[in-house]
Design an enzyme around this catalytic site. Structure first.
Site, PDB file in Angstrom:
ATOM      1  N   ASP A 196       0.814  -1.213   0.000  1.00 39.78           N
ATOM      2  CA  ASP A 196       0.000   0.000   0.000  1.00 39.78           C
ATOM      3  C   ASP A 196       0.846   1.261   0.000  1.00 39.78           C
ATOM      4  OD1 ASP A 196       0.964  -0.335   2.562  1.00 39.78           O
ATOM      5  OD2 ASP A 196      -0.988  -0.611   3.499  1.00 39.78           O
ATOM      6  N   ASN A 218      -7.776  -1.988  14.120  1.00 40.97           N
ATOM      7  CA  ASN A 218      -9.162  -2.303  13.739  1.00 40.97           C
ATOM      8  C   ASN A 218      -9.236  -3.547  12.840  1.00 40.97           C
ATOM      9  OD1 ASN A 218      -8.150  -1.367  11.338  1.00 40.97           O
ATOM     10  ND2 ASN A 218      -9.577   0.342  11.105  1.00 40.97           N
ATOM     11  N   HIS A 230      -7.437  -4.093  10.083  1.00 43.00           N
ATOM     12  CA  HIS A 230      -7.166  -3.926   8.651  1.00 43.00           C
ATOM     13  C   HIS A 230      -5.881  -4.649   8.245  1.00 43.00           C
ATOM     14  CE1 HIS A 230      -4.921   0.139   9.386  1.00 43.00           C
ATOM     15  NE2 HIS A 230      -4.015  -0.761   9.075  1.00 43.00           N
ATOM     16  N   GLU A 268      -9.791  -1.529   4.966  1.00 36.38           N
ATOM     17  CA  GLU A 268     -10.443  -1.114   6.208  1.00 36.38           C
ATOM     18  C   GLU A 268     -11.744  -1.889   6.428  1.00 36.38           C
ATOM     19  OE1 GLU A 268      -8.804   0.601   8.205  1.00 36.38           O
ATOM     20  OE2 GLU A 268      -8.371   2.642   7.579  1.00 36.38           O
TER      21      GLU A 268
HETATM   22  C1  GLP Z   1      -0.697   0.658   8.538  1.00 34.69           C
HETATM   23  C2  GLP Z   1      -0.343  -0.064   7.225  1.00 34.69           C
HETATM   24  C3  GLP Z   1      -0.445  -1.545   7.373  1.00 34.69           C
HETATM   25  C4  GLP Z   1       0.211  -1.945   8.669  1.00 34.69           C
HETATM   26  C5  GLP Z   1      -0.631  -1.450   9.806  1.00 34.69           C
HETATM   27  C6  GLP Z   1      -0.019  -1.693  11.163  1.00 34.69           C
HETATM   28  O1  GLP Z   1      -1.780   1.502   8.437  1.00 34.69           O
HETATM   29  N1  GLP Z   1      -1.115   0.329   6.105  1.00 34.69           N
HETATM   30  O2  GLP Z   1       0.150  -2.178   6.259  1.00 34.69           O
HETATM   31  O3  GLP Z   1       0.314  -3.341   8.745  1.00 34.69           O
HETATM   32  O4  GLP Z   1      -1.024  -0.128   9.651  1.00 34.69           O
HETATM   33  O5  GLP Z   1       1.003  -0.790  11.426  1.00 34.69           O
HETATM   34  P1  GLP Z   1       1.997  -0.907  12.645  1.00 34.69           P
HETATM   35  O6  GLP Z   1       2.878  -2.047  12.369  1.00 34.69           O
HETATM   36  O7  GLP Z   1       2.730   0.404  12.676  1.00 34.69           O
HETATM   37  O8  GLP Z   1       1.161  -1.095  13.855  1.00 34.69           O
END
Ligand code: GLP
Length: 245
Positions: free
Chosen positions: A67, A136, A138, A143
């Site tokens: 992403d 959440n 995702h 989402e």
């Molecule tokens: C972000 C990314 C995801 C990631 C997630 C968790 O929004 N788009 O690909 O896995 O949130 O992030 P973190 O590892 O900083 O908790």
């Protein structure tokens, strides 16, 4: 789903790096699906060290990132392009022509999304997809919603995600509201999936992800339908797994 519980974040990162390294050693032309966020940072550091010290060779590897924000130039310090260069691509020998990160900044976004999935298919498909999980539930930027998109698409981020990600920005107002993400179908087509979760703040999403039920309101729960998913947790992220309702 295979679940491994590591003692702490460092051990989780070591296990994850060894799985990626094994994939690359077994097939030097592996196609890797890569994630950003704070969770895989240490995994990338260990892989970079393996490259420097043990000659782990990424020269034949093709990468596809999950992403990217819409509204940040690739050289913006909070863009995922920048993150990947900083944490991984500048540290190892992945060829720049083999790096793929969705970018909906200038070109026609629909075309970008369509071509991204076509490029994944043309490369032979993702051999190993690395994933994190949002608080959440995702995955990528898919989402929670009534419907989820199968293919790569543009998405409006939820308030919860904007809130969670504002720690990387000066203020909440600077967090982009939209992103481009591989769809759940693009992710589920990966031959192997490895999801990493660390910390108490992930425990609820992890518990729901592994509940035995699937719902579009917790996108990671769909991974229970994948044929070869591995979930690596630290003790904190796994802390609700034994808890009774
Ligand atoms: C972000 C990314 C995801 C990631 C997630 C968790 O929004 N788009 O690909 O896995 O949130 O992030 P973190 O590892 O900083 O908790």
């Amino acid at each position: 789903m295979k679940i491994v519980i590591a003692a702490d974040y460092r051990e989780l990162s070591q296990m994850a790096a060894e799985i990626v390294a094994e994939q690359v050693r077994t097939n030097k032309n592996s196609v890797l699906g890569l994630a950003t966020g704070s969770t895989p940072e240490c995994m990338y550091a260990i892989l970079s060290q393996m490259h420097r010290q043990d000659n782990l060779d990424f020269s034949g590897v093709i990468t596809f990132n999950l992403d990217e924000y819409v509204g940040l130039a690739p050289d913006h310090p909070q863009s995922y392009h920048y993150y990947m260069k900083n944490h991984f691509f500048n540290q190892v020998n992945v060829k720049s022509c083999n790096i793929n990160i969705p970018c909906a900044e200038k070109n026609n976004p629909e075309k970008v999304c369509l071509e991204y999935d076509q490029n994944i298919n043309n490369s032979g498909g993702i051999d190993l997809q690395v994933l994190g999980i949002g608080t959440n539930g995702h995955i990528g930027f898919n989402e929670p919603d009534r419907f989820l998109s199968v293919d790569t698409h543009i998405v409006d981020l939820t308030e919860e995600t904007i809130e969670a990600n504002c720690r990387f920005f000066e203020s909440k107002n600077e967090v982009p509201r939209r992103a481009v993400t591989m769809g759940v179908g693009s992710i589920m087509k990966a031959k192997k999936i490895m999801l990493l979760a660390s910390g108490f703040h992930k425990a609820k999403a992890v518990k729901e992800m592994l509940s035995g039920k699937v719902t579009t309101e917790l996108p990671a729960s769909l991974l229970q339908l994948h044929h070869d998913p591995l979930v690596i947790l630290d003790h904190e992220a796994a802390s609700l797994l034994q808890a009774k309702e």
